[in-house]
Design a protein around this motif. Sequence first.
Motif, PDB file in Angstrom:
ATOM      1  N   UNK A  55       0.822  -1.209   0.000  1.00  0.00           N
ATOM      2  CA  UNK A  55       0.000   0.000   0.000  1.00  0.00           C
ATOM      3  C   UNK A  55       0.853   1.256   0.000  1.00  0.00           C
ATOM      4  N   UNK A  56       0.417   2.233  -0.796  1.00  0.00           N
ATOM      5  CA  UNK A  56       0.909   3.597  -0.648  1.00  0.00           C
ATOM      6  C   UNK A  56       0.137   4.257   0.484  1.00  0.00           C
ATOM      7  N   UNK A  57       0.663   5.352   1.009  1.00  0.00           N
ATOM      8  CA  UNK A  57       0.064   5.972   2.188  1.00  0.00           C
ATOM      9  C   UNK A  57      -1.351   6.493   1.962  1.00  0.00           C
ATOM     10  N   UNK A  58      -1.619   7.129   0.840  1.00  0.00           N
ATOM     11  CA  UNK A  58      -2.951   7.708   0.636  1.00  0.00           C
ATOM     12  C   UNK A  58      -4.038   6.637   0.571  1.00  0.00           C
ATOM     13  N   UNK A  59      -3.793   5.569  -0.163  1.00  0.00           N
ATOM     14  CA  UNK A  59      -4.793   4.503  -0.223  1.00  0.00           C
ATOM     15  C   UNK A  59      -4.892   3.798   1.123  1.00  0.00           C
ATOM     16  N   UNK A  60      -3.769   3.646   1.804  1.00  0.00           N
ATOM     17  CA  UNK A  60      -3.782   3.060   3.150  1.00  0.00           C
ATOM     18  C   UNK A  60      -4.678   3.879   4.073  1.00  0.00           C
ATOM     19  N   UNK A  61      -4.554   5.212   4.008  1.00  0.00           N
ATOM     20  CA  UNK A  61      -5.387   6.060   4.862  1.00  0.00           C
ATOM     21  C   UNK A  61      -6.869   5.779   4.634  1.00  0.00           C
ATOM     22  N   UNK A  62      -7.272   5.657   3.361  1.00  0.00           N
ATOM     23  CA  UNK A  62      -8.675   5.397   3.060  1.00  0.00           C
ATOM     24  C   UNK A  62      -9.126   4.022   3.510  1.00  0.00           C
ATOM     25  N   UNK A  63      -8.333   3.016   3.211  1.00  0.00           N
ATOM     26  CA  UNK A  63      -8.710   1.641   3.567  1.00  0.00           C
ATOM     27  C   UNK A  63      -8.699   1.442   5.084  1.00  0.00           C
ATOM     28  N   UNK A  64      -7.683   1.968   5.752  1.00  0.00           N
ATOM     29  CA  UNK A  64      -7.567   1.741   7.198  1.00  0.00           C
ATOM     30  C   UNK A  64      -8.559   2.576   8.000  1.00  0.00           C
ATOM     31  N   UNK A  65      -9.183   3.559   7.370  1.00  0.00           N
ATOM     32  CA  UNK A  65     -10.211   4.324   8.081  1.00  0.00           C
ATOM     33  C   UNK A  65     -11.578   3.648   7.982  1.00  0.00           C
TER      34      UNK A  65
END
Length: 194
Positions: A55-65
């Motif tokens: 994961x890149x950080x931006x997609x991680x932020x969306x998925x992990x939220x």
Amino acid sequence: MRKLTYAMNVTLDGYTAAPGDDIGWSGDDEPGSPPSDELFQWWSDRVAAPGLSLYGRRLWDGMSSTWPTADQQPGATPAVIEFARRWRDRPKIVFSSTIDKVAWNSRLVSGDAVAEITRLKAEDGDPMDIVGATLAGAAMKAGLIDEYVLVTVPVLVGGGTPYFTTLDNWVNLALVETRAFPGGRLMTRYEKRR
């Protein structure tokens, strides 16, 4: 050697997100609506397959939220419950220099992403999926992606985050699979020619 696949929803004009990281276009009937049950199940099955997600950080932020607790929300459907469990269980690596911790069966890499992906590919093991256009772009430029999977949504957004990055050399691909989904979505899978 591990196989690396880049798979994402993409607009007909080639973007993974509209300006402002807006992905509301990815719904089936209207902006913001969920994908069809069939397409959601297809993505869920990808998450359940053996392997590792990068994961890149931006997609991680969306998925992990969303996904760590989606199965505990009132009205969660069986499909959402299944996806949330699968997402938490799947091993993940998050590439970021701006966050200091990750959870949910994940580890953080803050160093050189291309060097780490190159190292991971050289290992024996299950396939890997790379998610996030910026991270995938770096891997694409380095020639590390073996397979491209696009789920094209029939919408034009006119700009945003492109699925493909600018490359220095051509990459010849072979079409290996297509599948139509409700709402005019079309999955196409391409492998890099050797």
